[in-house]
Every structure is written in C-alpha cells, then in structure tokens.
Design a protein around this motif. Structure first.
Motif, PDB file in Angstrom:
ATOM      1  N   GLY A  33       0.943  10.944  -6.508  1.00  0.00           N
ATOM      2  CA  GLY A  33       1.454   9.652  -6.978  1.00  0.00           C
ATOM      3  C   GLY A  33       2.516   9.091  -6.045  1.00  0.00           C
ATOM      4  N   ALA A  34       3.417   9.941  -5.577  1.00  0.00           N
ATOM      5  CA  ALA A  34       4.454   9.477  -4.657  1.00  0.00           C
ATOM      6  C   ALA A  34       3.854   8.989  -3.348  1.00  0.00           C
ATOM      7  N   THR A  35       2.793   9.642  -2.891  1.00  0.00           N
ATOM      8  CA  THR A  35       2.120   9.197  -1.673  1.00  0.00           C
ATOM      9  C   THR A  35       1.492   7.820  -1.870  1.00  0.00           C
ATOM     10  N   LEU A  36       0.816   7.623  -2.985  1.00  0.00           N
ATOM     11  CA  LEU A  36       0.217   6.321  -3.266  1.00  0.00           C
ATOM     12  C   LEU A  36       1.278   5.230  -3.394  1.00  0.00           C
ATOM     13  N   VAL A  37       2.373   5.526  -4.058  1.00  0.00           N
ATOM     14  CA  VAL A  37       3.433   4.538  -4.235  1.00  0.00           C
ATOM     15  C   VAL A  37       4.073   4.192  -2.887  1.00  0.00           C
ATOM     16  N   THR A  38       4.299   5.187  -2.048  1.00  0.00           N
ATOM     17  CA  THR A  38       4.875   4.934  -0.725  1.00  0.00           C
ATOM     18  C   THR A  38       3.944   4.074   0.116  1.00  0.00           C
ATOM     19  N   ALA A  40       1.616   2.011  -0.973  1.00  0.00           N
ATOM     20  CA  ALA A  40       1.557   0.674  -1.555  1.00  0.00           C
ATOM     21  C   ALA A  40       2.829  -0.117  -1.240  1.00  0.00           C
ATOM     22  N   ASN A  41       3.984   0.549  -1.218  1.00  0.00           N
ATOM     23  CA  ASN A  41       5.223  -0.127  -0.815  1.00  0.00           C
ATOM     24  C   ASN A  41       5.134  -0.608   0.622  1.00  0.00           C
ATOM     25  N   PHE A  42       4.542   0.220   1.470  1.00  0.00           N
ATOM     26  CA  PHE A  42       4.349  -0.164   2.872  1.00  0.00           C
ATOM     27  C   PHE A  42       3.467  -1.402   2.969  1.00  0.00           C
ATOM     28  N   ALA A  77       0.004  -6.752  -7.971  1.00  0.00           N
ATOM     29  CA  ALA A  77      -1.445  -6.665  -7.785  1.00  0.00           C
ATOM     30  C   ALA A  77      -1.857  -5.282  -7.293  1.00  0.00           C
ATOM     31  N   LEU A  78      -1.083  -4.720  -6.383  1.00  0.00           N
ATOM     32  CA  LEU A  78      -1.392  -3.367  -5.901  1.00  0.00           C
ATOM     33  C   LEU A  78      -1.261  -2.338  -7.019  1.00  0.00           C
ATOM     34  N   ALA A  79      -0.253  -2.500  -7.866  1.00  0.00           N
ATOM     35  CA  ALA A  79      -0.078  -1.566  -8.984  1.00  0.00           C
ATOM     36  C   ALA A  79      -1.290  -1.597  -9.911  1.00  0.00           C
ATOM     37  N   VAL A  80      -1.786  -2.778 -10.189  1.00  0.00           N
ATOM     38  CA  VAL A  80      -2.957  -2.894 -11.065  1.00  0.00           C
ATOM     39  C   VAL A  80      -4.201  -2.341 -10.376  1.00  0.00           C
ATOM     40  N   LEU A  81      -4.379  -2.694  -9.099  1.00  0.00           N
ATOM     41  CA  LEU A  81      -5.573  -2.234  -8.363  1.00  0.00           C
ATOM     42  C   LEU A  81      -5.601  -0.725  -8.174  1.00  0.00           C
ATOM     43  N   LEU A 103       5.942  -0.012  -8.841  1.00  0.00           N
ATOM     44  CA  LEU A 103       5.831  -0.828  -7.629  1.00  0.00           C
ATOM     45  C   LEU A 103       6.483  -2.207  -7.757  1.00  0.00           C
ATOM     46  N   PRO A 104       6.250  -2.955  -8.818  1.00  0.00           N
ATOM     47  CA  PRO A 104       6.918  -4.257  -8.904  1.00  0.00           C
ATOM     48  C   PRO A 104       8.443  -4.139  -8.927  1.00  0.00           C
TER      49      PRO A 104
END
Length: 112
Positions: A33-38, A40-42, A77-81, A103-104
């Motif tokens: 999860g932390a990898t995905l969040v990082t 997506a933040n990028f 949008a990234l959080a939902v996708l 993310l938001p």
C-alpha cells in the motif's frame, strides 16, 4: 532541512514499531500500500508545481490555487482508480484501498 530529517526519523521509528506489531503478511500489505501511495503521489505531483515556481515570473495566488485544485482532482481520481480494482481482493485489497484514500489529503498538503 531539519523538518525533513525529523519526518524521516519519525517514519523510521513508526516502521520499526509496525514491524514488531504486525505479522509478516500484514507488513507486506502495508508495504504494498505504501508503494502504491508513493507512486500515486509521484504521478499526482508531476513536477507541475516545481515548473510553476521555477518560471521567470513568480506565480500568482490564482496560479497556486489552480495548481492545488489540479493536484487535488488528480490525486482523488488516482485514489478511486487504484481503490476500485483492489476491493475484490479481500482484506488485503481493502487495506490497501483504505491507504490510497489518503492521497487527496497529501495533495492538499503538497499544495500548501
């Protein structure tokens, strides 16, 4: 600079505490999860803010508001996708989906 170092140290201590409290399976879910969040933040940042600040003319307040709105919409949008396809994967997918809901909030923090 000291604020960044302090944040990294607090993050390290938090990770060490999590490593002791969670099972290896749960820690793997948190790491995924932390990898995905990082990532997506990028993607949500995209260097647009840096480009806006580096231009010759200083950004106006309206420019900064538009940047924050753009980053907030993109991170939402990234959080939902990311979250929707993970929900069918049971508890692990739900855990990662909950993590991406932050993310938001980071988009608002970046725009500050």
């Amino acid at each position: 600079m000291l604020r960044g170092i302090a944040a990294r140290c607090i993050g390290l201590v938090g990770l060490l505490v999590l490593a002791r409290l969670l099972t290896p399976h749960d820690l793997g879910i948190v790491a995924f999860g932390a990898t995905l969040v990082t990532f997506a933040n990028f993607l949500a940042d995209g260097g647009i803010g840096s480009g806006l600040i580096r231009r010759i003319d200083p950004p106006t307040r309206d420019d900064l508001k538009a940047l924050m709105a753009f980053q907030l919409m993109l991170s939402s949008a990234l959080a939902v996708l990311i979250s929707l396809p993970l929900l069918p994967f049971g508890e692990a997918g739900e855990g990662v989906a909950v993590m991406t809901l932050a993310l938001p909030l980071t988009g608002v923090q970046i725009g500050r």
